[in-house]
Design an enzyme around this catalytic site. Structure first.
Site, PDB file in Angstrom:
ATOM      1  N   ASN A 247       0.854  -1.193   0.000  1.00  0.00           N
ATOM      2  CA  ASN A 247       0.000   0.000   0.000  1.00  0.00           C
ATOM      3  C   ASN A 247       0.889   1.242   0.000  1.00  0.00           C
ATOM      4  O   ASN A 247       1.596   1.497   0.971  1.00  0.00           O
ATOM      5  CB  ASN A 247      -0.892  -0.037   1.247  1.00  0.00           C
ATOM      6  CG  ASN A 247      -1.812   1.169   1.346  1.00  0.00           C
ATOM      7  OD1 ASN A 247      -1.806   2.035   0.463  1.00  0.00           O
ATOM      8  ND2 ASN A 247      -2.573   1.251   2.417  1.00  0.00           N
ATOM      9  N   PHE A 248       0.863   1.991  -1.089  1.00  0.00           N
ATOM     10  CA  PHE A 248       1.732   3.172  -1.188  1.00  0.00           C
ATOM     11  C   PHE A 248       1.213   4.324  -0.321  1.00  0.00           C
ATOM     12  O   PHE A 248       1.942   5.293  -0.067  1.00  0.00           O
ATOM     13  CB  PHE A 248       1.811   3.652  -2.645  1.00  0.00           C
ATOM     14  CG  PHE A 248       2.585   2.761  -3.581  1.00  0.00           C
ATOM     15  CD1 PHE A 248       2.977   1.481  -3.232  1.00  0.00           C
ATOM     16  CD2 PHE A 248       2.928   3.235  -4.851  1.00  0.00           C
ATOM     17  CE1 PHE A 248       3.674   0.668  -4.114  1.00  0.00           C
ATOM     18  CE2 PHE A 248       3.640   2.421  -5.768  1.00  0.00           C
ATOM     19  CZ  PHE A 248       4.021   1.143  -5.389  1.00  0.00           C
ATOM     20  N   LYS A 249      -0.056   4.243   0.105  1.00  0.00           N
ATOM     21  CA  LYS A 249      -0.690   5.303   0.899  1.00  0.00           C
ATOM     22  C   LYS A 249      -0.479   6.663   0.206  1.00  0.00           C
ATOM     23  O   LYS A 249      -0.511   6.721  -1.031  1.00  0.00           O
ATOM     24  CB  LYS A 249      -0.155   5.297   2.332  1.00  0.00           C
ATOM     25  CG  LYS A 249      -0.465   3.978   3.053  1.00  0.00           C
ATOM     26  CD  LYS A 249      -0.261   4.068   4.548  1.00  0.00           C
ATOM     27  CE  LYS A 249      -0.716   2.808   5.242  1.00  0.00           C
ATOM     28  NZ  LYS A 249      -0.586   2.861   6.701  1.00  0.00           N
TER      29      LYS A 249
ATOM     30  N   HIS B  48      -9.977   1.005   4.970  1.00  0.00           N
ATOM     31  CA  HIS B  48      -8.687   1.069   5.669  1.00  0.00           C
ATOM     32  C   HIS B  48      -8.874   1.948   6.921  1.00  0.00           C
ATOM     33  O   HIS B  48      -9.665   2.904   6.898  1.00  0.00           O
ATOM     34  CB  HIS B  48      -7.619   1.654   4.752  1.00  0.00           C
ATOM     35  CG  HIS B  48      -6.242   1.511   5.307  1.00  0.00           C
ATOM     36  ND1 HIS B  48      -5.745   2.359   6.278  1.00  0.00           N
ATOM     37  CD2 HIS B  48      -5.278   0.605   5.062  1.00  0.00           C
ATOM     38  CE1 HIS B  48      -4.526   1.981   6.589  1.00  0.00           C
ATOM     39  NE2 HIS B  48      -4.214   0.923   5.877  1.00  0.00           N
TER      40      HIS B  48
ATOM     41  N   ALA C  36       2.957  -1.461   4.212  1.00  0.00           N
ATOM     42  CA  ALA C  36       3.283  -0.157   3.620  1.00  0.00           C
ATOM     43  C   ALA C  36       4.697   0.294   4.001  1.00  0.00           C
ATOM     44  O   ALA C  36       5.634   0.157   3.219  1.00  0.00           O
ATOM     45  CB  ALA C  36       2.251   0.885   4.047  1.00  0.00           C
ATOM     46  N   SER C  37       4.863   0.795   5.244  1.00  0.00           N
ATOM     47  CA  SER C  37       6.127   1.480   5.584  1.00  0.00           C
ATOM     48  C   SER C  37       7.357   0.592   5.476  1.00  0.00           C
ATOM     49  O   SER C  37       8.443   1.073   5.153  1.00  0.00           O
ATOM     50  CB  SER C  37       6.031   2.064   7.003  1.00  0.00           C
ATOM     51  OG  SER C  37       5.708   1.036   7.929  1.00  0.00           O
TER      52      SER C  37
ATOM     53  N   GLU D  13      -6.017  -5.473  10.620  1.00  0.00           N
ATOM     54  CA  GLU D  13      -4.915  -4.529  10.880  1.00  0.00           C
ATOM     55  C   GLU D  13      -5.215  -3.685  12.116  1.00  0.00           C
ATOM     56  O   GLU D  13      -5.909  -2.678  12.030  1.00  0.00           O
ATOM     57  CB  GLU D  13      -4.795  -3.549   9.710  1.00  0.00           C
ATOM     58  CG  GLU D  13      -4.298  -4.102   8.425  1.00  0.00           C
ATOM     59  CD  GLU D  13      -3.738  -3.001   7.537  1.00  0.00           C
ATOM     60  OE1 GLU D  13      -4.281  -1.895   7.491  1.00  0.00           O
ATOM     61  OE2 GLU D  13      -2.706  -3.259   6.916  1.00  0.00           O
TER      62      GLU D  13
ATOM     63  N   GLY E 158       2.842  -3.145  10.919  1.00  0.00           N
ATOM     64  CA  GLY E 158       4.165  -3.359  11.513  1.00  0.00           C
ATOM     65  C   GLY E 158       4.957  -4.491  10.896  1.00  0.00           C
ATOM     66  O   GLY E 158       6.021  -4.843  11.385  1.00  0.00           O
TER      67      GLY E 158
ATOM     68  N   ILE F  69      -0.085   0.062  13.128  1.00  0.00           N
ATOM     69  CA  ILE F  69       0.220   0.481  11.753  1.00  0.00           C
ATOM     70  C   ILE F  69       1.354   1.501  11.737  1.00  0.00           C
ATOM     71  O   ILE F  69       1.365   2.451  12.525  1.00  0.00           O
ATOM     72  CB  ILE F  69      -1.044   1.069  11.080  1.00  0.00           C
ATOM     73  CG1 ILE F  69      -2.054  -0.054  10.805  1.00  0.00           C
ATOM     74  CG2 ILE F  69      -0.695   1.812   9.790  1.00  0.00           C
ATOM     75  CD1 ILE F  69      -3.375   0.421  10.226  1.00  0.00           C
TER      76      ILE F  69
END
Ligand code: G3P
Length: 226
Positions: free
Chosen positions: A9-11, A93, A202-203, A141, A181, A146
């Site tokens: 997920n590029f957010k 989300h 994502a991150s 999630e 995470g 997150i």
């Protein structure tokens, strides 16, 4: 999506907007090609079409609206996602919650169009409610994890196993993902051991010093030990 899989997920991370979205998607495509893993990407709405044109990867929207086409300024109906090259969408989300009715209507519309739907759920109760609507996937999630450094698979494994159990009982056709995470191949392997068929993350990739290197480690977790 071929399971098990990773969905990145590029957010709206600055590292993944505009030309950087294409660059990141190309790094994802390179790892997918070289490792053979099943991997999808979810760029921002404004980058989706260009990313879909630039890489041979399944591309997901981060959100779609169950509005009719026509006079719907500023909304994104599923009919707009198809020609843009999307194969599916995330919805609900924790950073973009929707009402139950919206989720219900969007799942129905996407099913008609052949778009896969990943419904995000903050906890087991929400996952069970969402399972009644029959999306393709539910991604469990816990919001507080997150973006953090502790994977949901180590911080709250029981949430995942309980969600897998409840979803399976409510609607066995729904596949379970988890996220929050997740940073390493070990976290990914653990998620599969807990009964999921993939990870929404994502991150760990988007904000990594080397997204390609991070993805190669995560990919190891998808390959079940022979
Ligand atoms: O959509 C997945 C995302 O919410 C998980 O975030 O940064 O913890 O992998 P992250």
């Amino acid at each position: 999506m071929r399971t098990p899989f990773l969905l990145v997920n590029f957010k709206a991370y600055p590292e993944a907007l505009g030309p950087k979205a294409v660059e990141l998607a190309k790094a994802c495509a390179k790892v997918a090609e070289e490792t053979g893993i099943s991997l999808g990407v979810a760029p921002s709405a404004l980058d989706l079409a260009l990313v879909a044109k630039s890489v041979r990867l399944p591309v997901f929207a981060q959100h779609l609206d169950p509005v009719e086409t026509g006079k719907a300024t500023g909304w994104i109906p599923p009919e707009a996602a198809l020609p843009a090259g999307a194969v599916g969408t995330i919805v609900n989300h924790s950073e973009r919650k929707v009402a139950w009715e919206e989720m219900r209507d969007l799942i129905a519309r996407c099913r008609e169009l052949g778009l896969e739907v990943v419904v995000c759920a903050d906890d087991v109760a929400e996952a069970e409610t969402a399972a009644k609507l029959g999306p393709d996937y539910i991604a469990v999630e816990p919001p507080e994890l997150i973006g953090g450094d502790v994977s949901v698979t180590s911080a709250k494994p029981e949430v995942i196993t309980r969600a897998v159990e409840r979803i399976r009982t409510t609607n066995p056709k729904v596949h379970v993902l988890c996220g929050a995470g997740v940073k390493t191949g070990r976290d990914v392997a653990k998620a599969l051991e807990l009964g999921t068929v993939g990870i929404l993350l994502a991150s760990g990739v988007v904000k990594a010093k080397s997204p390609e290197k991070a993805l190669r480690d995560l990919a190891k977790g998808l390959v079940r030990e022979a």
